[in-house]
Design an enzyme around this catalytic site. Sequence first.
Site, PDB file in Angstrom:
ATOM      1  N   GLU A  24      36.330  14.707  63.972  1.00  0.00           N
ATOM      2  CA  GLU A  24      37.738  14.824  63.590  1.00  0.00           C
ATOM      3  C   GLU A  24      37.920  16.116  62.795  1.00  0.00           C
ATOM      4  OE1 GLU A  24      39.236  10.949  62.274  1.00  0.00           O
ATOM      5  OE2 GLU A  24      38.546  10.052  64.146  1.00  0.00           O
TER       6      GLU A  24
HETATM    7  C1  HEC Z   1      40.447  14.341  65.771  1.00  0.00           C
HETATM    8  C2  HEC Z   1      41.328  13.206  65.755  1.00  0.00           C
HETATM    9  C3  HEC Z   1      41.888  12.644  64.495  1.00  0.00           C
HETATM   10  C4  HEC Z   1      42.248  13.264  63.316  1.00  0.00           C
HETATM   11  C5  HEC Z   1      42.166  14.738  62.976  1.00  0.00           C
HETATM   12  C6  HEC Z   1      42.779  12.248  62.475  1.00  0.00           C
HETATM   13  N1  HEC Z   1      42.756  11.059  63.107  1.00  0.00           N
HETATM   14 FE1  HEC Z   1      43.504   9.319  62.414  1.00  0.00          FE
HETATM   15  N2  HEC Z   1      42.601   8.351  63.916  1.00  0.00           N
HETATM   16  C7  HEC Z   1      41.956   8.918  64.984  1.00  0.00           C
HETATM   17  C8  HEC Z   1      41.262   7.910  65.741  1.00  0.00           C
HETATM   18  C9  HEC Z   1      40.438   8.139  66.988  1.00  0.00           C
HETATM   19  C10 HEC Z   1      41.492   6.700  65.062  1.00  0.00           C
HETATM   20  C11 HEC Z   1      40.906   5.350  65.420  1.00  0.00           C
HETATM   21  C12 HEC Z   1      39.495   5.357  64.882  1.00  0.00           C
HETATM   22  C13 HEC Z   1      38.858   4.003  64.839  1.00  0.00           C
HETATM   23  O1  HEC Z   1      39.558   3.002  64.894  1.00  0.00           O
HETATM   24  O2  HEC Z   1      37.626   3.947  64.712  1.00  0.00           O
HETATM   25  C14 HEC Z   1      42.374   7.015  63.949  1.00  0.00           C
HETATM   26  C15 HEC Z   1      42.932   6.057  63.067  1.00  0.00           C
HETATM   27  C16 HEC Z   1      43.908   6.345  62.137  1.00  0.00           C
HETATM   28  C17 HEC Z   1      44.728   5.372  61.461  1.00  0.00           C
HETATM   29  C18 HEC Z   1      44.738   3.864  61.675  1.00  0.00           C
HETATM   30  C19 HEC Z   1      45.958   3.427  62.432  1.00  0.00           C
HETATM   31  C20 HEC Z   1      45.870   1.974  62.818  1.00  0.00           C
HETATM   32  O3  HEC Z   1      46.875   1.407  63.187  1.00  0.00           O
HETATM   33  O4  HEC Z   1      44.784   1.395  62.745  1.00  0.00           O
HETATM   34  C21 HEC Z   1      45.536   6.062  60.590  1.00  0.00           C
HETATM   35  C22 HEC Z   1      46.592   5.503  59.665  1.00  0.00           C
HETATM   36  C23 HEC Z   1      45.193   7.454  60.720  1.00  0.00           C
HETATM   37  N3  HEC Z   1      44.214   7.591  61.678  1.00  0.00           N
HETATM   38  C24 HEC Z   1      45.736   8.491  59.963  1.00  0.00           C
HETATM   39  C25 HEC Z   1      45.147   9.766  59.918  1.00  0.00           C
HETATM   40  C26 HEC Z   1      45.316  10.726  58.838  1.00  0.00           C
HETATM   41  C27 HEC Z   1      46.180  10.513  57.619  1.00  0.00           C
HETATM   42  C28 HEC Z   1      44.597  11.829  59.174  1.00  0.00           C
HETATM   43  C29 HEC Z   1      44.400  13.100  58.391  1.00  0.00           C
HETATM   44  C30 HEC Z   1      43.892  12.976  57.071  1.00  0.00           C
HETATM   45  C31 HEC Z   1      43.994  11.558  60.461  1.00  0.00           C
HETATM   46  N4  HEC Z   1      44.304  10.291  60.848  1.00  0.00           N
HETATM   47  C32 HEC Z   1      43.245  12.474  61.183  1.00  0.00           C
HETATM   48  C33 HEC Z   1      41.970  10.262  65.280  1.00  0.00           C
HETATM   49  C34 HEC Z   1      42.208  11.253  64.335  1.00  0.00           C
END
Ligand code: HEC
Lengths: 334, 334
Positions: free
Chosen positions: B112
């Site tokens: 990420e």
């Molecule tokens: C490169 C891709 C990527 C980046 C950059 C990223 N995310 Fe995510 N995010 C994901 C993925 C893939 C998941 C699911 C991961 C898992 O469930 O293991 C996720 C899960 C989440 C969730 C959970 C949502 C749910 O309904 O369960 C939230 C809220 C979230 N991210 C917010 C953020 C925030 C705030 C940032 C920055 C600080 C961020 N993400 C950066 C890919 C990304």
Amino acid sequence: PPSQLPDGWSALPASAEPPGEVPASNDLTELGKQLFFEPRISLTGTVSCNSCHNVMEGGDDGRTTSMGVLGRTGTRNSPTVWNAAFMPTQFWDGRAVTLEEQAGGPMLASPEMGMSSHDLVVSRLRLVPGYVEAFRKTFGGDDPVSIENTTKAIAAFERTLITPGSRYDRYAAGETSALTQQEARGMQHFEQVGCASCHAAPLFGGEFNEFPTMADDLFVQRHRLTEDRGRELATGDEADRYRFKTPTLRNITLTAPYLHNGSAATLEETVRLMGAVQLGEDLDDAQVADLVAFLGSLEGPFPEIAIPHLPSRAGESILPAGDPESETGAAPRP
Amino acid sequence: PPSQLPDGWSALPASAEPPGEVPASNDLTELGKQLFFEPRISLTGTVSCNSCHNVMEGGDDGRTTSMGVLGRTGTRNSPTVWNAAFMPTQFWDGRAVTLEEQAGGPMLASPEMGMSSHDLVVSRLRLVPGYVEAFRKTFGGDDPVSIENTTKAIAAFERTLITPGSRYDRYAAGETSALTQQEARGMQHFEQVGCASCHAAPLFGGEFNEFPTMADDLFVQRHRLTEDRGRELATGDEADRYRFKTPTLRNITLTAPYLHNGSAATLEETVRLMGAVQLGEDLDDAQVADLVAFLGSLEGPFPEIAIPHLPSRAGESILPAGDPESETGAAPRP
Ligand code: HEC
Ligand code: HEC
Ligand code: HEC
Ligand code: HEC
Ligand SMILES: [Ca+2]
Ligand SMILES: [Ca+2]
Ligand SMILES: [Ca+2]
Ligand SMILES: [Mg+2]
């Protein structure tokens, strides 16, 4: 203009005129804004124009050289898109003339958006009913979603990315208190030392100049300034070797690192280098500080921009599933 | 509520409450917005929260599995951030409870944002006077720029990313013409077929459920549904194997592809799969079409968001020069 404004200097115009007769319309610039922020027209769906020209900041990416799809990098530093609309040519070597002509390039550049063809760009956009509708509304005709119309819209949006009204501009318009004493002193140096001969107001850049001018300066080797042959790459003409488009100095405080290869980390160092390499002048610390202060007066203000709503194909992504390299026939990473 | 609204169904609340006593303030959400869109707190300076959760669109990235720095991919599909504020837990396996707790994860995840430590995130932010000032104004104290305050601000911004007022919500509030007949039919199926037992209104998701429920269905192999052990990875408890957080179905038309591994390309296919794999029901074409139509009524509206202005260190980038992998000590790509 106030008496201290050097002869012939002026403020940035309040608008950038589109070429030819195509008038800018709200529909056109709104569509262009969507496309400027649209990552799904890159190979991996992750890189938009704004990735390397972040208009939330200096219109650049803060990197030495830009990074596009799959972590690929090129050899050049990303110039700001702020005020690119006022540039007589585009790219460090001026190889595109208009913004329209420029905008088609990055989509196909391997270390930028990495698409294998403009047809592929257009075919992705055609999958989105909201885009088809927006192109139709903006351009009319039977087949409005084309690469020409895509680049027209992006260019129209870029013409809104201008920053008149900086403190320098207010000074030039007669508001003498808009500059501090140090900034005003830096402005005088800028004219007297000779910077303005290449970086002329109101854009403080835009024309081609030899770089480096003093080929044997120590800076030249340290910053690898003879690796990129500049405009020769665009024209094939040896006389254009080591000629570069002089960048605008507007918002220059926000676009470090500097030079076409991003090899100069700080503005202070770059000003010193410019004195030495372009003018044969060994600027003293006070002069450098004054010049840097003046350059700070060329910042912003940025217009308010509402984030665009990017339309979707309902219930299905427009990106191919799986490995993007094999899916689209793009060349593997070298 | 109109008589056709299934028993116990309701509209989405108009606001999401922050946990504990920390009240949301404009300063806090504005800072959080800057940080949500801030690519410079990633290894390469190219990936922000918005890269994978694009709030210009469905709050997702349209990819099968997300792609972070240097083209690295993980194994899971990016869930939408729209309405994540209403989720009782975060991630597909619920391994974070609050948004605050969640927000620290992606910065350090190798595929990420790829940073080697939260200290490195904080140290980059401290280089930017505009950030130091914004943290001070928002949090006070001697040392306001911390990872705790960073995630607090991001979470506060995320609590503004909610979409009450969809056509379904207007219907639930008594506006019976807000749904077409087909959509209203789909709503009835959704209750009667049993979808609502896991995807309960008003969020239409949020709790843990077994997935797949029918382990021998043909879909299970085709979609590789036993590769990811789900909540067991979070708790270490075998009883949690193949349990997943049920995703919200709000804005589901905008977040293809589907399932935790992104293996379902279309909403139609996913609905059919859900019927088979979760309910042992072989839904017919008309039922599927009605259900998909109903799900479309859970779209938006999105709030207007002005792009943030990301502050800079004047005259010097906060990104390290050169190769990011060697510069920051992050692990090389596997
Ligand atoms: C490169 C891709 C990527 C980046 C950059 C990223 N995310 Fe995510 N995010 C994901 C993925 C893939 C998941 C699911 C991961 C898992 O469930 O293991 C996720 C899960 C989440 C969730 C959970 C949502 C749910 O309904 O369960 C939230 C809220 C979230 N991210 C917010 C953020 C925030 C705030 C940032 C920055 C600080 C961020 N993400 C950066 C890919 C990304
Ligand atoms: C991965 C990085 C990257 C992406 C994506 C990208 N650019 Fe650029 N852009 C650059 C670099 C690097 C240059 C300088 C290249 C050169 O001079 O050879 C450049 C040059 C430009 C220039 C010329 C500015 C000047 O003053 O000469 C404009 C305008 C521009 N880009 C607009 C765009 C638009 C519009 C898009 C999207 C269609 C885009 N860029 C996508 C990195 C990128
Ligand atoms: C003979 C022409 C010339 C003169 C004189 C000159 N410059 Fe430049 N300047 C250029 C060119 C050409 C470039 C682009 C260099 C490159 O390709 O990397 C440039 C680049 C710069 C940059 C970096 C811009 C960026 O975005 O990376 C700064 C800052 C700058 N000049 C300031 C000055 C100052 C201050 C002076 C006077 C002390 C000055 N220049 C004198 C032609 C000139
Ligand atoms: C027994 C619980 C259960 C039932 C019943 C159920 N679902 Fe689900 N649903 C889930 C879970 C858990 C997931 C997450 C699957 C995963 O991890 O990939 C899911 C995922 C989905 C998704 C994909 C969401 C996304 O963002 O990828 C859709 C669409 C969906 N369900 C619709 C339905 C419909 C329509 C029905 C009724 C036909 C239904 N579900 C019945 C538990 C259930
Ligand atoms: Ca630069
Ligand atoms: Ca999407
Ligand atoms: Ca999805
Ligand atoms: Mg910058």
